[in-house]
Scaffold this motif. Sequence first.
Motif, PDB file in Angstrom:
ATOM      1  N   ALA A  57      -3.972  -3.003   6.716  1.00 44.14           N
ATOM      2  CA  ALA A  57      -2.999  -2.279   5.371  1.00 44.14           C
ATOM      3  C   ALA A  57      -4.084  -1.635   4.909  1.00 44.14           C
ATOM      4  O   ALA A  57      -5.359  -1.763   5.002  1.00 44.14           O
ATOM      5  CB  ALA A  57      -3.028  -4.123   5.141  1.00 44.14           C
ATOM      6  N   TYR A  58      -2.736  -0.931   4.722  1.00 44.93           N
ATOM      7  CA  TYR A  58      -3.563   0.015   3.407  1.00 44.93           C
ATOM      8  C   TYR A  58      -3.527  -0.809   2.536  1.00 44.93           C
ATOM      9  O   TYR A  58      -3.362  -1.536   2.029  1.00 44.93           O
ATOM     10  CB  TYR A  58      -2.672   1.372   3.208  1.00 44.93           C
ATOM     11  CG  TYR A  58      -2.368   2.712   4.935  1.00 44.93           C
ATOM     12  CD1 TYR A  58      -3.152   2.710   5.364  1.00 44.93           C
ATOM     13  CD2 TYR A  58      -0.851   2.520   5.129  1.00 44.93           C
ATOM     14  CE1 TYR A  58      -2.782   3.749   5.935  1.00 44.93           C
ATOM     15  CE2 TYR A  58      -1.149   3.558   5.875  1.00 44.93           C
ATOM     16  CZ  TYR A  58      -1.621   3.645   7.083  1.00 44.93           C
ATOM     17  OH  TYR A  58      -1.117   4.594   7.739  1.00 44.93           O
ATOM     18  N   SER A  59      -4.278   0.422   1.521  1.00 43.77           N
ATOM     19  CA  SER A  59      -4.929   0.144  -0.004  1.00 43.77           C
ATOM     20  C   SER A  59      -4.736   0.815  -0.932  1.00 43.77           C
ATOM     21  O   SER A  59      -5.206   2.351  -0.553  1.00 43.77           O
ATOM     22  CB  SER A  59      -6.608  -0.625   0.171  1.00 43.77           C
ATOM     23  OG  SER A  59      -7.353   0.347   0.168  1.00 43.77           O
ATOM     24  N   ILE A  60      -4.259   0.752  -1.924  1.00 48.36           N
ATOM     25  CA  ILE A  60      -4.244   1.424  -3.447  1.00 48.36           C
ATOM     26  C   ILE A  60      -4.567   1.207  -4.147  1.00 48.36           C
ATOM     27  O   ILE A  60      -5.105  -0.107  -5.297  1.00 48.36           O
ATOM     28  CB  ILE A  60      -2.700   1.540  -4.077  1.00 48.36           C
ATOM     29  CG1 ILE A  60      -2.036   2.556  -2.501  1.00 48.36           C
ATOM     30  CG2 ILE A  60      -2.522   2.287  -5.176  1.00 48.36           C
ATOM     31  CD1 ILE A  60      -2.071   3.777  -2.396  1.00 48.36           C
ATOM     32  N   SER A  61      -5.982   2.477  -4.886  1.00 52.24           N
ATOM     33  CA  SER A  61      -6.762   2.028  -5.795  1.00 52.24           C
ATOM     34  C   SER A  61      -6.911   3.081  -6.961  1.00 52.24           C
ATOM     35  O   SER A  61      -6.780   4.353  -7.238  1.00 52.24           O
ATOM     36  CB  SER A  61      -8.188   1.955  -5.224  1.00 52.24           C
ATOM     37  OG  SER A  61      -9.414   1.794  -6.315  1.00 52.24           O
ATOM     38  N   CYS A  62      -5.846   2.700  -8.886  1.00 53.67           N
ATOM     39  CA  CYS A  62      -6.132   3.317  -9.498  1.00 53.67           C
ATOM     40  C   CYS A  62      -7.468   3.396  -9.968  1.00 53.67           C
ATOM     41  O   CYS A  62      -7.238   1.758 -11.059  1.00 53.67           O
ATOM     42  CB  CYS A  62      -5.003   3.034 -10.047  1.00 53.67           C
ATOM     43  SG  CYS A  62      -3.335   2.520  -8.906  1.00 53.67           S
TER      44      CYS A  62
END
Length: 1096
Positions: A95-100
């Motif tokens: 799965a892709y991940s998003i990190s802010c």
Amino acid sequence: MALAVAPTGAVDNHRSRKLAVALSRTSSTFLFFSVVVVGVVFASARWFTTTTTLQASLPAAAAIPAAAAALHHQTQHPKPSPTSPSRAARPPHAAYSISCPTPSLRPNISHATKASESSQTLALAFSSSSSCRRTYPDAPPATNTAAAPSPSNSSCPSYFRFIHEDLRPWRAAGGVTRAMLARAGVTASFRLVVLRGRAYVHRFRPAFQTRDLFTIWGILQLLRRYPGRVPDLDLMFDCVDWPVVRTHLYRGKHAPFMPPLFRYCGDDRTLDIVFPDWSFWGWPEINIKPWDALQKDLKNGNSRVTWSDREPYAYWKGNTAVAVSRQELVKCNISSTQDWNARIYTQDWFKESKAGYRNSNLGNQCTHRYKIYIEGSAWSISQKYILACDSMTLLVTPKYYDFFSRSLMPIQHYWPVRDDNKCASIKYAVEWGNSHKQSAQRIGKEASSFIQEEVNMDLVYDYMLHLLTEYAKLLRFRPTKPPEAVEVCPESLICQAEGIEKTFLTESMVKSAHDSGPCDLPPPFSPLELRMLKQRKENTIRQVEMPDAMAMEVAPAEAVDGQRSRKLAAALSRTSSTFLFFSVVVVGVVFVSARWITTATTTTIASLPAAAAAALHHETQHPTPSPRSPSRAPPAAYSIYCPTPSLRPNISRAAKASESSQTLALALSSSSSCRRTYPDSPPATNTAAAPSSSNSSCPSYFRFIHEDLRPWRAAGGVTRAMLARAGVTASFRLVVLRGRAYVQRFRPAFQTRDLFTIWGILQLLRRYPGRVPDLDLMFDCVDWPVVRTHLYRGKHAPFMPPLFRYCGDDRTLDIVFPDWSFWGWPEINIKPWDALQKDLKNGNSRVTWSDREPYAYWKGNTAVAVSRQELVKCNISSTQDWNARIYTQDWFKESKAGYRNSNLGNQCTHRYKIYVEGSAWSISQKYILACDSMTLLVTPKYYDFFSRSLMPIQHYWPVRDDNKCASIKYAVEWGNSHKQSAQRIGKEASNFIQEEVNMDLVYDYMLHLLTEYAKLLRFKPTKPPEAVEVCPESLICQAEGIEKKFLTESMVKSAHDSGPCDLPPPFSPLELRMLKQRKENTIRQVEMWERRASAA
């Protein structure tokens, strides 16, 4: 043409029997050739539709769409095959991940307020300095990967074939060039470049609400879903509803200028490339979920109420303000005197947002047996929601299509409703459905199955991939990152979002790469297939419109087996066997010998009536008129004959500068009659509005002709009493009778304004003899408009004076007309526009933009307005430099010096030029815009005939009137640090002035305005007793000096050999609101940049 769709429970040989029955009614000769040809087609054609029996006996991979689907009654929509076991056995991608990295910081904006604004999330993403972190591999350049055979083992639905049709014009033109792409940028909302799987966006102007944000987001999800498959590309996207790339403007030698512009819909008269709309990823302003989630809601909603238990009426709920057609639909609602079987509800989205969207859940609206689809200002996204409801869709005749709707067939997916007789058509449809319940239910189910199975998100992404891949193949240049473009990625958008925007972005995010390829793109249509597909739709709709035949032609599903066969056979038997034989032979040749080879020439599409939303813009298109045909011999030149030298007092130029026109006074007092140097014309009857041979569409500002005349159209026309009231302030009255002009002068105008205005109308009569209709008008040569809107509302409308003048504003009703200076302004030595345009063009070429002074320049008369006196304070001083160079013009001194320092062609020496109004609008606007320098336009109060089409950031940079100096300083600093963008704005404006405001189009505007005005007259024009005939001779023979020089130079030498450009249709109320809103949003954006810069 058969209407019924075969029931799903048909026996295996149902279609075979149908064909046999049809063939049994034709001649034996025809039977022999038909069977032979059809046999070859069924054996050889790869994409031909197979029968139900054959499909059942073959592997899933063989169930693929038919190239000859248009020859049969039912359109085939093949379902994608399940993924092969070997593919399914693979472990899923990580799965892709998003990190802010940090919480987003942005102003708190209420949901109700945001509904009318552009995307702040996107603006913040572009202005953010954070770089995109790669959460998936950096992909090598894709080389048409999507077009290659994939392991999906499924064929795409038939509507994918329209990808080839949408791109056919550029394929025929040899591909897409950089020049074509640049032309598409004129109205585009943004430019998107993909390089090695990374996306770069240059935003030209904010779109309405969050359309651009969610469109870009969708493309980013495509890159995540198919990493390495999206090829390098460069495209322009316009987020406005209505298509603008008119087909007729780019035929033949004009094809190299054809702009490839992507948008959400198209029509049969335009070439815009259709792309899935933003709402597939969510529409937060009205709480419409992403499509994946909404499809589930609609499916559940369908199951709550069975079709037979639903209300037996037609249902529609929506915004009626956006289109006249929708306002007409309201009249079909139930009333105390009439029940049209329709239940119509008006949607107020502002109130609904305050109520938490309790009454707008689309999943709860599957409660009626029939649902109405009707377009808004253009196509509407509601179409897919309405079709998905199991209810029979009553589709009011559409003008537009989106990417999937061209595959919908009447009676199979929807019931067609006439736009010109909605209420009766809806009433009949409901009565028919309630008496043919199984057939109506089947139509509804066919449509919802199509939407659920053929327009799911898997296929939306596949459509996008195939479209972009095919488009990328046409690029004749290697895409590179534009200097102004910013890289965007899921992180840069989602980390700036908040609230419902963030929710929808998160819900619609692709979580991992797709583990198989896209569906297989089917081949293009042949010309014959397209014609027959169109003919099939038209024939079916015609049958529905035949009241006596409808009940017989549409069979209920419970009819005996073989009824559909008999109906098709009856249809075939009515056609001559000779024609059928020829048709089948041709089809056989097409499918066997030249299966998928398409011609290079684009199929000509039948012309349809003009759409109200045709040409905006809101991204705004200004099509260049086609050159007139060179094959026609030029008309004979007109001549002017003055019998005796003019006798008039000798008045010095300096003294004359402040006086009224003596030339006009002498002409009106002269007893000499006008000698006809061209034929006496019969009365024109709206000639200019008729189809002409110009083959060109007028620029978009011509649409304001309808707006300026709308009040009198709404009042029922112009009466003699209205006209007399306009004479209270008018400078003169002008009457045209059979091509002759008569003038009654009430009071002298300032300088020679009235002389050169009347001269311009006389030149129009010479240019288009016999085309100017008989008319009677009042003209006021004073600058400021006087017909106040609020004085003529309601019962006071019958007293509304139709008064022509040079400018207007938002609080008045004066009718705007081209100003006198187009034929010259002798008092200050401004040449006629034709000559001055050449001077300005030459002046532009003397100093390149980068070599010009990096400051803002203005020169003019400061005595006429406080705003100009305030502008002087922005000049450089010993303590402050506002980046402005302001010069005061003394016209009296300048006239004595021979106008050495006021040559407009010599004033294109600064990168930025300021436009500020005088006592009202100023004629200097066109000269400033024509200079290639970026125009800094101080907030105007007035407009002339063309300026309402100018767009901030596209044609000019907006400057605040209440803070001029700081605003000018920021604009210059921005331009010097964004040189290419500033230069582009300047060039866009000068191109507009040179190409869209040339004398050809000035005369065309005058002709269309006067023609439309003449249509409103409720009386027959006659010559007033006090009026005097004027003609070119009576004016030019009385003139002398520079007046005579300018009159001579601006004189039309011969009749024009072709008609005027084609007048575009009126704006809809929504278009006007969106145009205004777009300007306001862009100006607010610039003001926000200024505030940020001043706070830094």
